[in-house]
Design an enzyme around this catalytic site. Structure first.
Site, short mmCIF file in Angstrom:
data_model
loop_
_atom_site.label_atom_id
_atom_site.label_comp_id
_atom_site.label_asym_id
_atom_site.label_seq_id
_atom_site.Cartn_x
_atom_site.Cartn_y
_atom_site.Cartn_z
N TYR A 37 -5.42 -2.77 -6.80
CA TYR A 37 -6.85 -2.47 -6.75
C TYR A 37 -7.48 -2.43 -8.25
O TYR A 37 -8.70 -2.03 -8.19
CB TYR A 37 -7.45 -1.21 -5.89
CG TYR A 37 -6.30 0.02 -6.13
CD1 TYR A 37 -6.83 0.67 -7.30
CD2 TYR A 37 -5.39 0.29 -5.37
CE1 TYR A 37 -5.91 1.87 -7.61
CE2 TYR A 37 -4.58 1.42 -5.70
CZ TYR A 37 -4.93 2.20 -7.04
OH TYR A 37 -4.07 3.38 -7.13
N ASN A 77 5.95 10.15 1.65
CA ASN A 77 5.07 10.26 0.31
C ASN A 77 4.09 11.49 0.70
O ASN A 77 3.28 11.85 0.14
CB ASN A 77 3.97 9.08 0.59
CG ASN A 77 3.04 8.90 1.54
OD1 ASN A 77 3.13 9.77 2.69
ND2 ASN A 77 1.89 8.49 1.18
N GLY A 114 -6.29 -3.05 -2.30
CA GLY A 114 -5.49 -1.74 -1.87
C GLY A 114 -6.16 -0.69 -1.94
O GLY A 114 -5.74 0.30 -1.65
N LYS A 171 9.77 8.37 -3.87
CA LYS A 171 9.53 8.59 -2.37
C LYS A 171 11.01 8.35 -1.59
O LYS A 171 10.87 9.03 -0.54
CB LYS A 171 8.63 7.23 -2.04
CG LYS A 171 7.18 7.27 -2.55
CD LYS A 171 6.53 6.12 -2.10
CE LYS A 171 4.88 6.35 -2.48
NZ LYS A 171 4.32 5.32 -1.99
N GLY A 217 9.22 -0.95 -2.73
CA GLY A 217 9.05 0.16 -2.17
C GLY A 217 7.80 0.08 -1.22
O GLY A 217 7.71 0.29 0.03
N LEU A 224 -5.38 8.11 -8.64
CA LEU A 224 -6.75 8.54 -8.38
C LEU A 224 -6.76 9.71 -7.17
O LEU A 224 -7.99 9.98 -6.85
CB LEU A 224 -7.32 7.12 -7.63
CG LEU A 224 -7.87 6.00 -8.49
CD1 LEU A 224 -8.07 4.89 -7.73
CD2 LEU A 224 -8.79 6.32 -9.67
P1 NAP Z 1 8.25 -2.01 -6.42
O1 NAP Z 1 8.82 -1.13 -5.49
O2 NAP Z 1 8.75 -2.35 -8.03
O3 NAP Z 1 8.31 -3.50 -5.87
C1 NAP Z 1 7.56 -4.74 -6.52
C2 NAP Z 1 8.29 -5.92 -5.69
O4 NAP Z 1 7.43 -6.95 -6.30
C3 NAP Z 1 9.74 -6.11 -5.74
O5 NAP Z 1 10.16 -6.96 -4.71
C4 NAP Z 1 9.84 -7.16 -6.91
O6 NAP Z 1 11.00 -7.90 -6.79
C5 NAP Z 1 8.57 -7.80 -6.78
N1 NAP Z 1 8.22 -8.52 -8.10
C6 NAP Z 1 7.68 -7.65 -9.22
N2 NAP Z 1 7.77 -8.49 -10.29
C7 NAP Z 1 7.75 -9.73 -9.87
C8 NAP Z 1 7.50 -10.99 -10.49
N3 NAP Z 1 7.04 -11.30 -11.69
N4 NAP Z 1 7.81 -12.04 -9.59
C9 NAP Z 1 8.15 -12.02 -8.38
N5 NAP Z 1 8.25 -10.98 -7.63
C10 NAP Z 1 7.91 -9.62 -8.46
O7 NAP Z 1 6.68 -1.74 -6.34
P2 NAP Z 1 6.06 -1.00 -5.49
O8 NAP Z 1 5.82 0.31 -5.48
O9 NAP Z 1 6.09 -1.70 -4.11
O10 NAP Z 1 4.39 -1.44 -5.69
C11 NAP Z 1 3.95 -2.91 -5.73
C12 NAP Z 1 2.40 -2.88 -5.95
O11 NAP Z 1 1.68 -2.46 -4.90
C13 NAP Z 1 1.90 -2.28 -7.27
O12 NAP Z 1 0.99 -2.92 -7.96
C14 NAP Z 1 1.29 -1.03 -6.89
O13 NAP Z 1 0.35 -0.54 -7.61
C15 NAP Z 1 0.96 -1.41 -5.33
N6 NAP Z 1 0.71 -0.54 -4.45
C16 NAP Z 1 -0.51 0.08 -3.87
C17 NAP Z 1 -0.65 1.20 -2.99
C18 NAP Z 1 -2.05 1.33 -2.53
O14 NAP Z 1 -2.01 2.51 -1.68
N7 NAP Z 1 -3.12 0.41 -2.37
C19 NAP Z 1 0.37 1.84 -2.41
C20 NAP Z 1 1.78 1.34 -3.19
C21 NAP Z 1 1.96 0.42 -4.21
P3 NAP Z 1 12.54 -7.36 -7.48
O15 NAP Z 1 12.82 -6.40 -6.68
O16 NAP Z 1 13.17 -8.55 -7.71
O17 NAP Z 1 11.93 -6.88 -8.89
#
Ligand code: NAP
Length: 297
Positions: A239, A91, A260, A70, A134, A20
């Site tokens: 979101y 970022n 979010g 990142k 992340g 977005l």
């Molecule tokens: P990431 O680095 O892949 O981290 C995801 C985390 O969730 C990891 O700890 C992962 O565990 C855990 N996880 C994933 N699937 C799981 C499941 N089925 N059961 C339990 N734990 C699970 O991803 P990220 O970049 O942090 O993003 C996470 C979410 O935040 C996404 O939906 C993204 O769109 C959102 N986000 C939003 C914003 C915003 O500005 N609003 C910014 C960034 C991210 P493992 O390490 O064990 O895989």
């Protein structure tokens, strides 16, 4: 209107096609009357260093960086803000007058903005963060700065959970709040959730792309939320959809909820403030553009 004088600002990541940021940033640039244009540029890890050099050479005014770069990009910056150094994640890049890039992280500011606007004092409160990937790094760094009495981090694998907590604990003052790692099958989890003033979901569970065969649509399963207290604030970084199934459950229990989108808007506004040096960013215009894009897609 793009002309011969238009300068470039851009997002680097892979994939970037669903971002977005271009609609939000271009709406803001237009409202500010800046002769800049924002593009989403797909970029592989192997190309990251040369793309950064190329964009510097063509006078790019600023960059956002998203998944999966990142952390890698922080090693390619000539200078890092103290926050980016603490997180090991960048970022937002701004060109340095002497060449190279300054790296910062506006996700922390973006995460805190809606929380602090409605609840200015988190000192002495209990927070639970679900997930340790992340985005959880920015969430936990933000929470560390608002002095809750407890921050519990819930993860599904000890091998990622323990290093996550120790790296974010490193260098913190000795009287700072200790991060408490908890595995998602720990018997204490139910009590921590019930006692929490704030629960943040940083996992992708509940996103539109989530399939039923990937498990329950609520983080930590369905049952743990049955006894949630109405005073607990729920904050989901997702979101799409709006609201997420987890926030929907919270709303039926009377909880205050945030998704979010505001974090996304505020991290983008904070980046544009840095690139342009202009304090007054049209945040409402950015939010409207993002909402319109979500409702059109
Ligand atoms: P990431 O680095 O892949 O981290 C995801 C985390 O969730 C990891 O700890 C992962 O565990 C855990 N996880 C994933 N699937 C799981 C499941 N089925 N059961 C339990 N734990 C699970 O991803 P990220 O970049 O942090 O993003 C996470 C979410 O935040 C996404 O939906 C993204 O769109 C959102 N986000 C939003 C914003 C915003 O500005 N609003 C910014 C960034 C991210 P493992 O390490 O064990 O895989």
């Amino acid at each position: 209107m793009i002309s011969g004088t238009t300068a470039l600002v851009a997002l680097l990541g892979q994939p970037v096609s669903h971002s977005l940021s271009p609609v939000m940033q271009n709406a803001a640039l237009k409202a500010m009357g800046l002769d800049w244009s924002f593009m989403a540029l797909p970029c592989s890890a192997d190309d990251l260093a040369s793309v950064l050099k190329g964009l510097e050479a063509v006078g790019c005014r600023g960059l956002n960086v998203t998944i999966p770069h990142k952390q890698a990009v922080s090693l390619l910056c000539e200078e890092l803000s103290p926050l980016a150094q603490r997180l090991g994640a960048v970022n937002t890049l701004t060109p340095l007058p002497r060449g190279g890039w300054h790296g910062h992280n506006t996700d922390v500011e973006g995460f805190l903005a809606p929380l602090l606007q409605n609840h200015p004092d988190w000192s002495g409160r209990r927070a639970v963060v679900v997930g340790c990937g992340g985005s959880a790094r920015a969430v936990v760094a933000g929470l560390q700065d608002v002095n809750p009495s407890e921050i519990t981090i819930v993860g599904r694998r000890a091998e990622t959970l323990e290093p996550f907590c120790s790296s974010l604990q490193q260098g913190r003052p000795t009287n700072a709040v200790q991060l408490q790692p908890l595995l998602n099958n720990d018997p204490q989890l139910q009590t921590r959730i019930q006692q929490a003033d704030l629960v943040v979901n940083t996992t992708p569970i509940g996103m539109s792309s989530h399939q039923p065969d990937q498990g329950p649509a609520l983080p930590l399963g369905e049952d743990i939320w049955n006894n949630l207290s109405a005073h607990t604030v729920l904050y989901d970084l997702i979101y799409t959809p709006r609201p997420t199934p987890w926030l929907q459950r919270g709303e039926t229990l009377g909880c205050r909820t945030y998704d979010g989108l505001e974090m996304l808007v505020q991290q983008g506004a904070a980046a544009l403030r840095r690139w342009s040096g202009i304090d007054e960013i049209p945040v409402d215009v950015m939010r409207e553009a993002a909402l319109k894009n979500l409702s059109d897609s």
